[in-house]
Write a protein that holds these residues in place. Sequence first.
Motif, mmCIF file in Angstrom:
data_model
loop_
_atom_site.group_PDB
_atom_site.id
_atom_site.type_symbol
_atom_site.label_atom_id
_atom_site.label_comp_id
_atom_site.label_asym_id
_atom_site.label_seq_id
_atom_site.Cartn_x
_atom_site.Cartn_y
_atom_site.Cartn_z
ATOM 1 N N ILE A 224 25.909 90.174 9.161
ATOM 2 C CA ILE A 224 25.655 88.910 9.864
ATOM 3 C C ILE A 224 24.185 88.535 9.692
ATOM 4 O O ILE A 224 23.298 89.356 9.965
ATOM 5 C CB ILE A 224 25.996 89.047 11.366
ATOM 6 N N PRO A 225 23.879 87.323 9.240
ATOM 7 C CA PRO A 225 22.471 86.900 9.083
ATOM 8 C C PRO A 225 21.850 86.603 10.450
ATOM 9 O O PRO A 225 21.840 85.449 10.909
ATOM 10 C CB PRO A 225 22.569 85.647 8.213
ATOM 11 N N ALA A 226 21.334 87.626 11.103
ATOM 12 C CA ALA A 226 20.894 87.509 12.493
ATOM 13 C C ALA A 226 19.808 86.457 12.673
ATOM 14 O O ALA A 226 19.810 85.721 13.672
ATOM 15 C CB ALA A 226 20.402 88.866 12.996
ATOM 16 N N ASP A 227 18.877 86.376 11.728
ATOM 17 C CA ASP A 227 17.799 85.399 11.876
ATOM 18 C C ASP A 227 18.333 83.980 11.894
ATOM 19 O O ASP A 227 17.899 83.137 12.693
ATOM 20 C CB ASP A 227 16.778 85.561 10.743
ATOM 21 N N ARG A 228 19.284 83.696 11.009
ATOM 22 C CA ARG A 228 19.865 82.353 10.983
ATOM 23 C C ARG A 228 20.669 82.070 12.249
ATOM 24 O O ARG A 228 20.691 80.943 12.747
ATOM 25 C CB ARG A 228 20.736 82.183 9.745
ATOM 26 N N ILE A 229 21.322 83.102 12.778
ATOM 27 C CA ILE A 229 22.086 82.930 14.016
ATOM 28 C C ILE A 229 21.145 82.606 15.173
ATOM 29 O O ILE A 229 21.418 81.718 15.994
ATOM 30 C CB ILE A 229 22.901 84.204 14.332
ATOM 31 N N VAL A 230 20.019 83.301 15.250
ATOM 32 C CA VAL A 230 19.054 83.043 16.322
ATOM 33 C C VAL A 230 18.483 81.635 16.190
ATOM 34 O O VAL A 230 18.329 80.912 17.186
ATOM 35 C CB VAL A 230 17.938 84.102 16.303
ATOM 36 N N THR A 231 18.166 81.220 14.961
ATOM 37 C CA THR A 231 17.654 79.865 14.744
ATOM 38 C C THR A 231 18.684 78.824 15.181
ATOM 39 O O THR A 231 18.342 77.828 15.839
ATOM 40 C CB THR A 231 17.297 79.653 13.264
ATOM 41 N N PHE A 232 19.946 79.050 14.827
ATOM 42 C CA PHE A 232 21.002 78.131 15.253
ATOM 43 C C PHE A 232 21.109 78.107 16.777
ATOM 44 O O PHE A 232 21.316 77.037 17.379
ATOM 45 C CB PHE A 232 22.340 78.548 14.643
ATOM 46 N N THR A 233 20.965 79.259 17.404
ATOM 47 C CA THR A 233 21.047 79.326 18.864
ATOM 48 C C THR A 233 19.941 78.496 19.507
ATOM 49 O O THR A 233 20.179 77.751 20.467
ATOM 50 C CB THR A 233 20.947 80.786 19.332
ATOM 51 N N PHE A 234 18.719 78.609 18.987
ATOM 52 C CA PHE A 234 17.619 77.803 19.504
ATOM 53 C C PHE A 234 17.891 76.319 19.289
ATOM 54 O O PHE A 234 17.606 75.495 20.168
ATOM 55 C CB PHE A 234 16.308 78.201 18.831
ATOM 56 N N ALA A 235 18.428 75.961 18.127
ATOM 57 C CA ALA A 235 18.729 74.554 17.850
ATOM 58 C C ALA A 235 19.796 74.034 18.815
ATOM 59 O O ALA A 235 19.676 72.922 19.355
ATOM 60 C CB ALA A 235 19.182 74.392 16.403
ATOM 61 N N ALA A 236 20.843 74.837 19.038
ATOM 62 C CA ALA A 236 21.911 74.417 19.956
ATOM 63 C C ALA A 236 21.381 74.284 21.380
ATOM 64 O O ALA A 236 21.686 73.316 22.090
ATOM 65 C CB ALA A 236 23.064 75.422 19.903
ATOM 66 N N GLY A 237 20.593 75.262 21.824
ATOM 67 C CA GLY A 237 20.019 75.182 23.163
ATOM 68 C C GLY A 237 19.110 73.975 23.312
ATOM 69 O O GLY A 237 19.132 73.284 24.347
ATOM 70 N N SER A 238 18.317 73.683 22.293
ATOM 71 C CA SER A 238 17.428 72.523 22.333
ATOM 72 C C SER A 238 18.229 71.234 22.414
ATOM 73 O O SER A 238 17.842 70.286 23.122
ATOM 74 C CB SER A 238 16.526 72.517 21.098
ATOM 75 N N ALA A 239 19.334 71.166 21.680
ATOM 76 C CA ALA A 239 20.177 69.973 21.725
ATOM 77 C C ALA A 239 20.773 69.779 23.117
ATOM 78 O O ALA A 239 20.850 68.638 23.616
ATOM 79 C CB ALA A 239 21.287 70.079 20.681
ATOM 80 N N PHE A 240 21.185 70.857 23.773
ATOM 81 C CA PHE A 240 21.709 70.748 25.138
ATOM 82 C C PHE A 240 20.622 70.250 26.088
ATOM 83 O O PHE A 240 20.875 69.411 26.964
ATOM 84 C CB PHE A 240 22.262 72.089 25.614
ATOM 85 N N ALA A 241 19.392 70.769 25.951
ATOM 86 C CA ALA A 241 18.292 70.304 26.796
ATOM 87 C C ALA A 241 18.029 68.820 26.561
ATOM 88 O O ALA A 241 17.823 68.049 27.509
ATOM 89 C CB ALA A 241 17.032 71.124 26.508
#
Length: 668
Positions: free
Chosen positions: A197-214
């Motif tokens: 699993i590309p963990a770094d890309r997953i974390v980046t996506f998580t930050f992007a998703a969280g930012s979009a919710f905010a």
Amino acid sequence: MDYFAQILANGLLLGAIYALMAVAYTVVYGVVRLVNFAFGELFMLGAILTATLMMPSGTLFGFEVTLPGLPFWLAALLSLAAVAAIGALIERLAFRPLRTAPRLAPLISSIAVSTLLMNLTQMIWGAQQIPMPATTLSSSEPFQLPGGVFITAADLSVIVTMVVAMLSFHLFVNRSRMGRAMRATAESRLASLIVGIPADRIVTFTFAAGSAFAALAGILYAQSYGSVYASMGFVPGLKALTAAVLGGIGSIPGAALGGLILGLVEALGGGYIPGGSAYKDAISFAILVLLLLFRPEGMLGRPEMNETARGSLLGQEIGGGGKGLLAGIADKTAQIARVLRLTEMRVFLGLFAVASTIGIFAPSNYALQIMTMILIYGMLASGLNLIVGFAGLLDLGFVAFWAVGSYVTSIVFVLVLKNSYDVAPGDVWWLLYPMFIVGGCIAALFGILIGYPTLKLRGDYLAIMTLGFGEIVRVVVTNWIDLTRGPMGIRGIPSPSLFEYSLGEPRSLFFFALAMAAVLVVLVGRLVRSKTGRAWVAIREDEDAAEASGINTAGYKLLAYACSAAVGGVVGVFCAHMQRYIGPANFSLSENITLLLLIVIGGLGTIAGPFIGAALWVLFLQLSLSIPLVQSHPEIRYVFLGAVLVFLMLHRPQGVASRARPSLVRLP
């Protein structure tokens, strides 16, 4: 019945916004165990970008410019994409390099990013409120639901959007391939890397998703309340963080539940409790404190979320990341000290002599006032450093102790002696000196009362609870007008005196503060080298190991709170008499964050670090005023502060002075 139903509807609207933003906190925390304080500013960016894209013209950087004038739905989609990209960029630049850094570094980095974004926004759009352009939904007339409840189409769209967004994201996390990868990374980043699993890309996506919710929460908030401005995300950000912790940070259903409960409690408290609208923030934080006291993981959270990773809050000396300019300066300073064979106390005596000489020959009262402010902020930061830097307990409510000392002496001198008994302050000049002891002792008692409920908490949960206590104190002093005079503050506090001599002019105040700082340095130095100091450092480095070795961690934690609070109370007494006025604005969360940043800049867990950080910051604020760009855009100073703090966290999270002295305390 109609009144109650209307309050419930208002609470659901507010709770829906809190819930959406709480998802941002809970998703990121669930994956990387980080409370990202910058989400409040991403909330604001979503709203202000949408408003800007919808306007045909507006003011940017002080100039009138032509703007796109897009329809609401298109402006909102573009804003969501832009804020998601900003969130991903923040993760890449400010957080990814800190994956293996000391535990405090990512949190400070998030505060720094928050400071940078808010002041950069204020520099671009200005500090004034900007009306949110009307939409079909916001301009429609309210309609009546069964039960006599009036609601607008915009408000209804907020609730519907919240339900759809939460359910969609919950299904995405639990059913999609990307969602499974996110859950796997949350369980173990190392294991996820092993299975491909590309963990770094997953974390980046998580930050992007969280930012979009905010950002989505900010857009809906602006549509319902009608205006946007640079600091609009601060209070909703704190409330959403409270909602996430209430529901159980790391749980998406918990975020929804926590947000709705918080919104309903605020609405019901404001509607039924006398003065409830003034105290609704305190009610919210009081519920948070009570829940964390009895169920630290939140309503739907997992107990392991309250666990802190083993290892030091500060970390050991930085290796490869510290080979730059800052490390070189610190190394040279340490080498000079070794060559000259200077003990730390001799260094402080020398600095005291230099400061005294400067105070005697200072060219102006302005220069004396600047040096006095450095000493005051250095002493306050030293008090916070006792609990954060030495004991390793992240306290975001320290300003409450500063407030206690200031208000105790102000109430005694002004509201009791002067106003109630008509006693002239000059006739009881000697009372100031016992008030230092009284203010320090009362603040220490508050420290113990605040510290006791936090004994079960660690890491970020502890920081959030202390933040809640600090905000409760601020709300109380703002609204308890009979005792504190509320927002008006207390004026006419007498300047310090000694017999018939007034100590109220700048030179006398400087030497008063210098004498206090000298006593504080001696006492702190002796304290941190004692058995108590060694116990604090053991707790800071590894609390489990300290407890296993027989250290009474609970007792020493309470002692750290008491000592830290006592310093804040004593300095608060002096501040009140120096300024001759105090008000609630003096004791905001932003002041607590500033003090935390000062000890980070100077060096956590050092005696000199708080004063070095205070000197660097206060001098920078003053010297930068001569720069034309700063004169036209004062906010750029704080933009620079945020950038410097991120740089420090990436390259030297222990502060600029960490290598300039030998280790203060060595564990046996």
